[in-house]
Design a protein around this motif. Sequence first.
Motif, mmCIF file in Angstrom:
data_model
loop_
_atom_site.group_PDB
_atom_site.id
_atom_site.type_symbol
_atom_site.label_atom_id
_atom_site.label_comp_id
_atom_site.label_asym_id
_atom_site.label_seq_id
_atom_site.Cartn_x
_atom_site.Cartn_y
_atom_site.Cartn_z
ATOM 1 N N THR A 1 0.816 -1.223 0.000
ATOM 2 C CA THR A 1 0.000 0.000 0.000
ATOM 3 C C THR A 1 0.848 1.271 0.000
ATOM 4 O OG1 THR A 1 -0.213 -0.102 2.407
ATOM 5 C CG2 THR A 1 -1.984 -1.098 1.097
ATOM 6 N N GLU A 2 2.106 1.136 0.337
ATOM 7 C CA GLU A 2 3.012 2.296 0.297
ATOM 8 C C GLU A 2 3.071 2.902 -1.112
ATOM 9 O OE1 GLU A 2 7.838 3.084 0.680
ATOM 10 O OE2 GLU A 2 7.006 1.169 1.311
ATOM 11 N N PHE A 3 2.811 2.089 -2.132
ATOM 12 C CA PHE A 3 2.928 2.537 -3.519
ATOM 13 C C PHE A 3 1.575 2.806 -4.176
ATOM 14 C CE2 PHE A 3 6.761 0.038 -2.591
ATOM 15 C CZ PHE A 3 7.700 1.043 -2.746
ATOM 16 N N THR A 4 0.516 2.824 -3.387
ATOM 17 C CA THR A 4 -0.806 3.165 -3.907
ATOM 18 C C THR A 4 -0.823 4.645 -4.260
ATOM 19 O OG1 THR A 4 -1.861 1.458 -2.563
ATOM 20 C CG2 THR A 4 -3.274 3.229 -3.375
ATOM 21 N N VAL A 5 -1.266 4.947 -5.469
ATOM 22 C CA VAL A 5 -1.334 6.334 -5.941
ATOM 23 C C VAL A 5 -2.700 6.565 -6.584
ATOM 24 C CG1 VAL A 5 1.164 6.569 -6.330
ATOM 25 C CG2 VAL A 5 -0.298 5.762 -8.188
ATOM 26 N N ASN A 6 -2.991 7.794 -6.874
ATOM 27 C CA ASN A 6 -4.216 8.144 -7.586
ATOM 28 C C ASN A 6 -3.844 9.175 -8.645
ATOM 29 O OD1 ASN A 6 -6.861 8.333 -8.372
ATOM 30 N ND2 ASN A 6 -7.439 9.725 -6.727
ATOM 31 N N PHE A 7 -3.152 8.720 -9.688
ATOM 32 C CA PHE A 7 -2.714 9.610 -10.754
ATOM 33 C C PHE A 7 -3.775 9.657 -11.846
ATOM 34 C CE2 PHE A 7 2.139 8.645 -10.224
ATOM 35 C CZ PHE A 7 2.130 9.284 -9.001
ATOM 36 N N GLY A 8 -4.213 10.862 -12.180
ATOM 37 C CA GLY A 8 -5.076 11.073 -13.328
ATOM 38 C C GLY A 8 -4.224 11.473 -14.521
ATOM 39 N N VAL A 9 -4.891 11.895 -15.573
ATOM 40 C CA VAL A 9 -4.202 12.236 -16.817
ATOM 41 C C VAL A 9 -3.147 13.324 -16.610
ATOM 42 C CG1 VAL A 9 -4.537 13.172 -19.139
ATOM 43 C CG2 VAL A 9 -6.089 11.438 -18.270
ATOM 44 N N LYS A 10 -3.445 14.337 -15.796
ATOM 45 C CA LYS A 10 -2.473 15.423 -15.599
ATOM 46 C C LYS A 10 -1.181 14.908 -14.968
ATOM 47 C CE LYS A 10 -5.808 19.159 -15.276
ATOM 48 N NZ LYS A 10 -6.420 20.176 -14.429
ATOM 49 N N GLU A 11 -1.295 14.039 -13.977
ATOM 50 C CA GLU A 11 -0.085 13.487 -13.334
ATOM 51 C C GLU A 11 0.661 12.557 -14.283
ATOM 52 O OE1 GLU A 11 -2.893 14.775 -10.201
ATOM 53 O OE2 GLU A 11 -3.159 13.397 -11.876
ATOM 54 N N ILE A 12 -0.090 11.775 -15.065
ATOM 55 C CA ILE A 12 0.524 10.859 -16.030
ATOM 56 C C ILE A 12 1.319 11.656 -17.063
ATOM 57 C CG2 ILE A 12 0.036 9.219 -17.889
ATOM 58 C CD1 ILE A 12 -2.460 8.365 -16.146
ATOM 59 N N GLN A 13 0.745 12.761 -17.551
ATOM 60 C CA GLN A 13 1.413 13.564 -18.569
ATOM 61 C C GLN A 13 2.659 14.275 -18.042
ATOM 62 O OE1 GLN A 13 -1.959 15.863 -20.031
ATOM 63 N NE2 GLN A 13 -2.016 14.599 -21.871
ATOM 64 N N LYS A 14 2.813 14.370 -16.740
ATOM 65 C CA LYS A 14 4.047 14.912 -16.168
ATOM 66 C C LYS A 14 5.178 13.889 -16.224
ATOM 67 C CE LYS A 14 1.757 18.109 -13.020
ATOM 68 N NZ LYS A 14 1.335 18.342 -11.628
ATOM 69 N N ILE A 15 4.822 12.604 -16.397
ATOM 70 C CA ILE A 15 5.813 11.530 -16.386
ATOM 71 C C ILE A 15 6.152 11.055 -17.793
ATOM 72 C CG2 ILE A 15 6.326 9.196 -15.551
ATOM 73 C CD1 ILE A 15 4.281 9.786 -13.252
ATOM 74 N N ILE A 16 5.126 10.811 -18.618
ATOM 75 C CA ILE A 16 5.361 10.322 -19.983
ATOM 76 C C ILE A 16 4.927 11.388 -20.989
ATOM 77 C CG2 ILE A 16 5.213 7.891 -19.317
ATOM 78 C CD1 ILE A 16 2.395 7.786 -20.529
ATOM 79 N N ARG B 1 0.328 12.198 -25.610
ATOM 80 C CA ARG B 1 -0.806 13.114 -25.606
ATOM 81 C C ARG B 1 -1.880 12.566 -26.529
ATOM 82 N NH1 ARG B 1 2.002 14.270 -21.966
ATOM 83 N NH2 ARG B 1 2.788 16.293 -21.335
ATOM 84 N N TYR B 2 -3.072 13.165 -26.462
ATOM 85 C CA TYR B 2 -4.147 12.762 -27.355
ATOM 86 C C TYR B 2 -3.672 12.881 -28.799
ATOM 87 C CZ TYR B 2 -8.489 12.665 -29.935
ATOM 88 O OH TYR B 2 -9.452 12.331 -30.827
ATOM 89 N N PRO B 3 -3.988 11.941 -29.658
ATOM 90 C CA PRO B 3 -4.841 10.783 -29.448
ATOM 91 C C PRO B 3 -4.085 9.522 -29.032
ATOM 92 C CG PRO B 3 -4.367 10.942 -31.781
ATOM 93 C CD PRO B 3 -3.636 12.087 -31.090
ATOM 94 N N PHE B 4 -2.840 9.680 -28.581
ATOM 95 C CA PHE B 4 -2.045 8.479 -28.319
ATOM 96 C C PHE B 4 -1.794 8.205 -26.840
ATOM 97 C CE2 PHE B 4 1.061 5.238 -29.632
ATOM 98 C CZ PHE B 4 0.308 4.662 -30.631
ATOM 99 N N LEU B 5 -2.332 8.986 -25.947
ATOM 100 C CA LEU B 5 -2.250 8.652 -24.523
ATOM 101 C C LEU B 5 -3.301 7.583 -24.266
ATOM 102 C CD1 LEU B 5 -1.065 9.108 -21.700
ATOM 103 C CD2 LEU B 5 -2.788 10.885 -21.369
ATOM 104 N N LEU B 6 -2.861 6.377 -23.920
ATOM 105 C CA LEU B 6 -3.769 5.242 -23.819
ATOM 106 C C LEU B 6 -3.966 4.746 -22.387
ATOM 107 C CD1 LEU B 6 -2.663 3.280 -27.002
ATOM 108 C CD2 LEU B 6 -4.673 4.729 -26.707
ATOM 109 N N ILE B 7 -3.620 5.552 -21.397
ATOM 110 C CA ILE B 7 -3.948 5.216 -20.008
ATOM 111 C C ILE B 7 -4.652 6.414 -19.385
ATOM 112 C CG2 ILE B 7 -2.207 3.415 -19.688
ATOM 113 C CD1 ILE B 7 -0.398 5.405 -18.328
ATOM 114 N N ASP B 8 -5.665 6.120 -18.579
ATOM 115 C CA ASP B 8 -6.486 7.165 -17.962
ATOM 116 C C ASP B 8 -6.128 7.426 -16.511
ATOM 117 O OD1 ASP B 8 -8.132 7.554 -20.267
ATOM 118 O OD2 ASP B 8 -9.202 5.710 -19.756
#
Length: 151
Positions: A4-19, A22-29
């Motif tokens: 549970t130490e690694f449980t996160v709640n990343f949405g699209v904005k947090e994901i886009q800070k890492i990878i 972008r649309y239309p090729f961002l395939l994780i929500d």
Amino acid sequence: MENTEFTVNFGVKEIQKIIPHRYPFLLIDKVTYMEPGKKAIAYKNVTMNEYFFQGHFPEEPVMPGVLIIEALAQAGAVAILSQENFKGKIAFFGGINKAKFRKKVLPGDTLRLEVEIVKIKGPAGIGNAVAYVDDKKVAEAEIMFMIGDKN
């Protein structure tokens, strides 16, 4: 059982800070578990509004297997690019082995994408990737990656 130490709640904005995807090729929500450099669990809500359903296939919409693999790779990229020494870099496909597709992914499905990084040597590595819908395995592959700099 996940740590549970690694449980996160990343949405699209947090994901886009890492990878960089972008649309239309961002395939994780969203990402719900992220152990930097080791493992990620991400989700993709598949809707009829996806651009690829226009041609794959108009009478029988099925998510292309290569895009399921790409979604898995993006989940793995979140894990690997969250590792301190790879932050700000980009992950490129190095290869795909042992890819298997077990069930169609259709509009209305939610993909659970689990990727465990099993080997890293320098800028290269391997991840074991599995996609599920309703706890049923729909696809799996061994994905190889190379880490590079952004231009």
